[in-house]
Design an enzyme around this catalytic site. Structure first.
Site, PDB file in Angstrom:
ATOM      1  N   LYS A  81       0.896  -1.048   0.012  1.00  0.00           N
ATOM      2  CA  LYS A  81       0.085   0.063  -0.202  1.00  0.00           C
ATOM      3  C   LYS A  81       0.697   1.227   0.422  1.00  0.00           C
ATOM      4  O   LYS A  81       2.036   1.285   1.203  1.00  0.00           O
ATOM      5  CB  LYS A  81      -0.757  -0.010   1.005  1.00  0.00           C
ATOM      6  N   GLY A 153     -11.209  -2.961   8.273  1.00  0.00           N
ATOM      7  CA  GLY A 153     -11.050  -3.159   9.737  1.00  0.00           C
ATOM      8  C   GLY A 153     -12.015  -3.184  10.871  1.00  0.00           C
ATOM      9  O   GLY A 153     -12.139  -3.363  11.830  1.00  0.00           O
ATOM     10  N   ARG A 165     -22.700  -2.562  -4.887  1.00  0.00           N
ATOM     11  CA  ARG A 165     -24.326  -2.052  -5.421  1.00  0.00           C
ATOM     12  C   ARG A 165     -24.244  -0.609  -6.550  1.00  0.00           C
ATOM     13  O   ARG A 165     -25.196  -0.610  -6.862  1.00  0.00           O
ATOM     14  CB  ARG A 165     -25.760  -2.202  -4.272  1.00  0.00           C
ATOM     15  N   GLY A 219     -14.649  -5.431   5.209  1.00  0.00           N
ATOM     16  CA  GLY A 219     -15.229  -6.068   6.067  1.00  0.00           C
ATOM     17  C   GLY A 219     -15.372  -7.091   6.425  1.00  0.00           C
ATOM     18  O   GLY A 219     -16.545  -8.070   7.074  1.00  0.00           O
ATOM     19  N   GLY A 240      -8.600  -8.337   4.405  1.00  0.00           N
ATOM     20  CA  GLY A 240      -7.555  -7.964   5.689  1.00  0.00           C
ATOM     21  C   GLY A 240      -7.915  -8.396   6.957  1.00  0.00           C
ATOM     22  O   GLY A 240      -6.701  -9.447   7.377  1.00  0.00           O
ATOM     23  N   SER A 241      -8.694  -7.799   7.373  1.00  0.00           N
ATOM     24  CA  SER A 241      -8.141  -7.672   9.394  1.00  0.00           C
ATOM     25  C   SER A 241      -8.720  -9.841   9.857  1.00  0.00           C
ATOM     26  O   SER A 241      -8.535 -10.329  10.463  1.00  0.00           O
ATOM     27  CB  SER A 241      -9.101  -6.983   9.964  1.00  0.00           C
TER      28      SER A 241
END
Length: 299
Positions: A81, A153, A165, A219, A240-241
């Site tokens: 990143k 996160g 959407r 998410g 990610g997390s």
């Protein structure tokens, strides 16, 4: 100025990870777990988004030595990143020989107005988008891949769903105008709403999708989350997390890969969701103060 041959190569690399999972990793051991689980690529960073959110402060490009250690550990592509607008971080990352740069709203933006001119680089970029206008502006700047921003996160998939959407609805509107011969409306939409050149709008109208691959991010914490985003039309997912903040990272990583590949098979989703241990606890997006929302960075 766009370098057409290079642009085709960059988009071609992005297509190579289509239908796959890109996993955030913070060390070589996690990178090995991700590769063994079937990840299409890894995102090397010092702190996963959940920790960046919890610890606060200015978040910057990761230590190049750590990125190189991860690169040496695995045979799959490695991404990293850079801050929005920080073209020098991107130059440094390109010099490391990694495979893709994520111009990421998860890091603290370096420029509130300008994104990186991605057409000036040989390395492909992925960028986040909340709607069709943001997606096309990043593509016009040279992005070879788009992802939903979601709300990184949190472990809460609602924002990723909302953003996918919104992109789909924007594409449907463009295609509708195009098929009805409403050129005037298309021109107005390109100029006033999307703020991109007409040739890019016509490309979307003819393809009936974005001209680059579009992944889900932000998410995603469960196999069902991954399958949900794929059924909404995503070409793959970033996690990610959600993996290394869970109770059983190895099994959850494998399960999310399986769910992404078999997204339209409910029996497979149910099977791979068994006995995964506790998912990351996460944060409801509604509980986050507006000034702390990451997805609002970079429009």
């Amino acid at each position: 100025m766009k370098k057409i041959g290079t642009e085709l190569l960059k988009r071609g690399f992005a297509k190579m990870v289509k239908h796959g999972v890109v996993m955030d990793v913070t060390n070589p051991e996690q990178a090995r777990i991700a590769e063994d689980a079937g990840a299409a690529a890894v995102m090397a960073l010092e702190r996963v988004p959940a920790d960046i959110r919890a610890e606060g402060g200015v978040s910057r490009m990761s230590d190049p030595e750590m990125i190189l250690e991860i690169k040496d550990e695995v045979s799959i592509p490695v991404m990293a990143k850079a801050r929005i607008g920080h073209f020098v971080e991107a130059q440094a990352l390109e010099s490391l020989g990694i495979d893709m740069v994520d111009e990421s709203e998860v890091l603290t933006p370096a420029d509130e107005i300008h994104h990186i001119d991605k057409n000036a680089f040989d390395i492909p970029f992925v960028c986040g988008a909340r709607n069709l206008g943001e997606a096309l502006r990043r593509i016009d700047e040279g992005a070879a891949m788009i992802r939903t921003k979601g709300e990184a996160g949190t472990g809460d998939v609602i924002e990723a769903v909302k953003h996918m959407r919104a992109v789909n609805e924007g594409i449907a509107k463009v295609v509708g105008y195009y098929e009805m011969g409403c050129d005037r409306e298309l021109v107005q939409m390109a100029r006033n709403e999307l703020k991109v050149p007409m040739d890019l709008v016509y490309e979307v109208a003819e393809l009936k999708r974005l001209p680059v691959v579009n992944f889900a991010a932000g998410g995603i914490a469960t196999p069902a989350d991954a399958a949900l985003m794929m059924q909404l039309g995503c070409d793959g997912v970033f996690v990610g997390s959600g993996i290394f903040k869970s109770g059983n990272p190895e099994e959850r990583a494998r399960a999310i890969v399986e769910a992404t590949y078999n997204y339209d098979k409910p029996d497979v989703i149910a099977e791979v969701s068994k006995n995964l241990g506790e998912a990351m606890v996460g944060i409801n997006v509604d509980a986050i103060p507006e000034k702390e929302l990451l997805a609002k960075r970079g429009i």
